[in-house]
Design a protein around this motif. Structure first.
Motif, PDB file in Angstrom:
ATOM      1  N   ASP A 109       0.851  -1.192   0.000  1.00 36.64           N
ATOM      2  CA  ASP A 109       0.000   0.000   0.000  1.00 36.64           C
ATOM      3  C   ASP A 109       0.886   1.241   0.000  1.00 36.64           C
ATOM      4  O   ASP A 109       1.910   1.276   0.703  1.00 36.64           O
ATOM      5  N   SER A 111       1.486   5.461   0.463  1.00 35.39           N
ATOM      6  CA  SER A 111       1.028   6.704   1.088  1.00 35.39           C
ATOM      7  C   SER A 111       0.592   7.674   0.003  1.00 35.39           C
ATOM      8  O   SER A 111       0.797   7.416  -1.194  1.00 35.39           O
ATOM      9  N   LYS A 224       0.850  -4.455   2.849  1.00 38.60           N
ATOM     10  CA  LYS A 224      -0.556  -4.463   2.450  1.00 38.60           C
ATOM     11  C   LYS A 224      -1.436  -4.532   3.706  1.00 38.60           C
ATOM     12  O   LYS A 224      -1.246  -5.400   4.556  1.00 38.60           O
ATOM     13  N   GLY A 225      -2.350  -3.595   3.831  1.00 30.75           N
ATOM     14  CA  GLY A 225      -3.281  -3.627   4.953  1.00 30.75           C
ATOM     15  C   GLY A 225      -2.809  -2.918   6.213  1.00 30.75           C
ATOM     16  O   GLY A 225      -3.565  -2.847   7.182  1.00 30.75           O
ATOM     17  N   ASN A 226      -1.575  -2.395   6.224  1.00 34.71           N
ATOM     18  CA  ASN A 226      -1.103  -1.705   7.433  1.00 34.71           C
ATOM     19  C   ASN A 226      -1.637  -0.267   7.450  1.00 34.71           C
ATOM     20  O   ASN A 226      -0.905   0.705   7.272  1.00 34.71           O
ATOM     21  N   LYS A 227      -2.939  -0.196   7.700  1.00 36.46           N
ATOM     22  CA  LYS A 227      -3.637   1.086   7.630  1.00 36.46           C
ATOM     23  C   LYS A 227      -3.172   2.029   8.737  1.00 36.46           C
ATOM     24  O   LYS A 227      -3.092   3.234   8.537  1.00 36.46           O
ATOM     25  N   GLU A 228      -2.851   1.439   9.895  1.00 40.35           N
ATOM     26  CA  GLU A 228      -2.438   2.267  11.026  1.00 40.35           C
ATOM     27  C   GLU A 228      -1.197   3.093  10.659  1.00 40.35           C
ATOM     28  O   GLU A 228      -1.148   4.302  10.876  1.00 40.35           O
ATOM     29  N   LEU A 230      -0.022   3.634   7.596  1.00 36.34           N
ATOM     30  CA  LEU A 230      -0.330   4.477   6.435  1.00 36.34           C
ATOM     31  C   LEU A 230      -1.005   5.780   6.871  1.00 36.34           C
ATOM     32  O   LEU A 230      -0.655   6.865   6.392  1.00 36.34           O
ATOM     33  N   ASP A 231      -1.954   5.669   7.787  1.00 32.66           N
ATOM     34  CA  ASP A 231      -2.651   6.865   8.277  1.00 32.66           C
ATOM     35  C   ASP A 231      -1.678   7.828   8.948  1.00 32.66           C
ATOM     36  O   ASP A 231      -1.765   9.042   8.769  1.00 32.66           O
ATOM     37  N   ASN A 234       0.456   9.523   6.255  1.00 28.88           N
ATOM     38  CA  ASN A 234      -0.306  10.549   5.529  1.00 28.88           C
ATOM     39  C   ASN A 234      -0.567  11.782   6.387  1.00 28.88           C
ATOM     40  O   ASN A 234      -0.461  12.915   5.911  1.00 28.88           O
TER      41      ASN A 234
END
Ligand code: ARG
Length: 256
Positions: A109, A111, A224-228, A230-231, A234
């Motif tokens: 994923d 940024s 992939k899927g490491n939203k924490e 990534l957020d 960003n």
């Protein structure tokens, strides 16, 4: 006595194994492991002491500080960066990587993008035969680029279509540039800002010709899927743009 010894030994082994498999930085202290390929100045390069430095590292360190985590950096070849994330051996990629690439987006994923770039053709300073991308196509040229990059994709496409004599795919962009200087290859396909950085390091030896080939934009990659994470990246990136840090780092690395 023997049994105790065996037990102690196997405990020690389990313990050291568990340390070894926690490959991703030192997560308990909030330190993440970032991987990069350091022949990509001014984004990813090395200082006199061999430390990994560049715009990417400075920007990521500022983001990390803002968001309360720490980052350590490790160098790999460019084609090993995405596999390292997929194998859980690293947490993020800071490598001037084009984020607008569907094949990469399937594996990691990205940024929000932090730099708009594009590919350029680099030739030796005195070369007056190659004036742009189309002049590579007579079926005679040797063209170099770095393995697994967007430049390599273009180079291999030229080769597959029979438009160049040889695609020379190398591990480092430093070697690619050296091959142009030595006239081992006719041209290198490389990101424009990186070409400009190599030009300023070797004045009078190489030049870019023609228009920028493809536009691309760099993003930081996470698993992939490491939203924490990534957020956080960003949010931190936005803060660095808003508070002037991005502009400061930009002039540090691009306007010297
Ligand atoms: N921007 C190009 C790509 O996404 C090249 C990146 C090379 N980066 C590096 N650190 N060597 O493929």
């Amino acid at each position: 006595m023997k049994k105790v010894l065996v037990l102690a030994l196997s405990l020690a082994m389990v313990f050291s194994l568990s340390i070894m498999t926690t490959a991703c930085g030192d997560e308990e202290n909030g330190t993440l492991l970032a991987v990069t390929e350091p022949t990509f100045p001014p984004f990813d390069t090395t200082d006199e002491d061999g430390n990994l430095v560049g715009f990417d590292m400075d920007l990521m360190n500022a983001i990390a500080e803002d968001q309360g985590f720490k980052v350590e950096y490790q160098a790999l070849s460019f084609d090993a960066l995405i596999p390292a994330l997929e194998a859980d051996q690293a947490d993020l990629i800071t490598a001037g990587m084009n984020a607008e690439d569907p094949e990469r987006q399937e594996k990691v994923d990205f940024s929000n993008t932090y730099y708009d770039s594009g590919l350029a053709v680099v030739v030796k300073e005195g070369n007056d035969k190659i004036k742009g991308f189309d002049d590579l196509k007579g079926g005679k040229m040797k063209v170099a680029s770095q393995t697994a990059t967007t430049g390599a994709v273009e180079t291999l496409k030229l080769k597959d279509e029979g438009k160049i004599a040889e695609a020379v795919i190398l591990d480092g962009f430093d070697t690619c540039i050296q091959q142009v200087v030595n006239e081992d290859v006719d041209a290198v396909i490389i990101d424009l800002p990186v070409a400009q950085s190599y030009m300023s390091k070797q004045p009078g030896k190489i030049k870019t010709v023609g228009d920028v080939l493809n536009a691309e934009s760099y993003g930081f990659a996470v698993q992939k899927g490491n939203k924490e994470l990534l957020d956080k990246i960003n949010a931190g990136l936005k803060n660095m743009k808003d508070n002037g840090t991005y502009a400061e780092l930009y002039s540090k690395w691009f306007e010297q």
